[in-house]
Design a protein around this motif. Structure first.
Motif, PDB file in Angstrom:
ATOM      1  N   UNK A   3       0.827  -1.211   0.000  1.00 50.46           N
ATOM      2  CA  UNK A   3       0.000   0.000   0.000  1.00 50.46           C
ATOM      3  C   UNK A   3       0.858   1.257   0.000  1.00 50.46           C
ATOM      4  N   UNK A   4       1.915   1.242   0.776  1.00 53.03           N
ATOM      5  CA  UNK A   4       2.815   2.394   0.818  1.00 53.03           C
ATOM      6  C   UNK A   4       3.451   2.626  -0.551  1.00 53.03           C
ATOM      7  N   UNK A   5       3.881   1.555  -1.198  1.00 55.89           N
ATOM      8  CA  UNK A   5       4.466   1.693  -2.533  1.00 55.89           C
ATOM      9  C   UNK A   5       3.470   2.286  -3.517  1.00 55.89           C
ATOM     10  N   UNK A   6       2.225   1.852  -3.444  1.00 59.43           N
ATOM     11  CA  UNK A   6       1.188   2.389  -4.339  1.00 59.43           C
ATOM     12  C   UNK A   6       0.958   3.878  -4.093  1.00 59.43           C
ATOM     13  N   UNK A  42      -3.501  14.373   1.017  1.00 55.57           N
ATOM     14  CA  UNK A  42      -3.181  12.952   1.101  1.00 55.57           C
ATOM     15  C   UNK A  42      -2.479  12.619   2.408  1.00 55.57           C
ATOM     16  N   UNK A  43      -2.995  11.606   3.097  1.00 53.45           N
ATOM     17  CA  UNK A  43      -2.366  11.121   4.325  1.00 53.45           C
ATOM     18  C   UNK A  43      -2.308   9.599   4.256  1.00 53.45           C
ATOM     19  N   UNK A  44      -1.202   9.046   4.735  1.00 56.26           N
ATOM     20  CA  UNK A  44      -1.026   7.602   4.786  1.00 56.26           C
ATOM     21  C   UNK A  44      -0.575   7.251   6.195  1.00 56.26           C
ATOM     22  N   UNK A  45      -1.391   6.471   6.889  1.00 52.61           N
ATOM     23  CA  UNK A  45      -1.106   6.083   8.268  1.00 52.61           C
ATOM     24  C   UNK A  45      -0.757   4.605   8.318  1.00 52.61           C
ATOM     25  N   UNK A  49       1.796  -3.042  14.373  1.00 47.50           N
ATOM     26  CA  UNK A  49       1.232  -4.345  14.738  1.00 47.50           C
ATOM     27  C   UNK A  49      -0.151  -4.579  14.154  1.00 47.50           C
ATOM     28  N   UNK A  50      -0.338  -4.109  12.923  1.00 48.70           N
ATOM     29  CA  UNK A  50      -1.617  -4.295  12.244  1.00 48.70           C
ATOM     30  C   UNK A  50      -1.370  -4.622  10.786  1.00 48.70           C
ATOM     31  N   UNK A  51      -2.177  -5.508  10.276  1.00 47.31           N
ATOM     32  CA  UNK A  51      -2.141  -5.814   8.857  1.00 47.31           C
ATOM     33  C   UNK A  51      -3.193  -4.992   8.141  1.00 47.31           C
ATOM     34  N   UNK A  52      -3.740  -5.521   7.062  1.00 47.53           N
ATOM     35  CA  UNK A  52      -4.735  -4.774   6.305  1.00 47.53           C
ATOM     36  C   UNK A  52      -6.077  -4.711   7.025  1.00 47.53           C
TER      37      UNK A  52
END
Length: 84
Positions: A3-6, A42-45, A49-52
């Motif tokens: 997700x970060x790469x996208x 745009x924000x990416x959090x 210790x969490x997956x999708x």
């Protein structure tokens, strides 16, 4: 992380500024719950210790994220909310 790469590869007018924006700790109860990257709309959090399935893995963090996001931002609005 996929997700970060996208998010970082996404083409938009402020892409370069987002890519160099500082990563800030996302705190919950005075402990780092994740890391927040943001610039403009745009924000990416990344929640630690969490997956999708963040609500299943970190329900308290997910609820706080939704509360602050529903106000239009991941920035805290009250003292007892997430701070950085």
């Amino acid at each position: 992380m996929g997700n970060s790469n996208c998010v970082h590869a996404m083409k938009w007018s402020d892409q370069k500024d987002f890519q160099v924006a500082p990563t800030m700790p996302y705190l919950l109860d005075d402990k780092e719950a994740g890391q927040l990257e943001s610039h403009g709309p745009l924000a990416f959090l990344k929640v630690h210790n969490a997956g999708h399935m963040v609500p299943m893995d970190q329900p308290k963090d997910a609820l706080q994220m939704l509360k602050t996001l529903s106000r239009g931002s991941l920035e805290p609005k009250q003292k007892d909310e997430t701070t950085w």
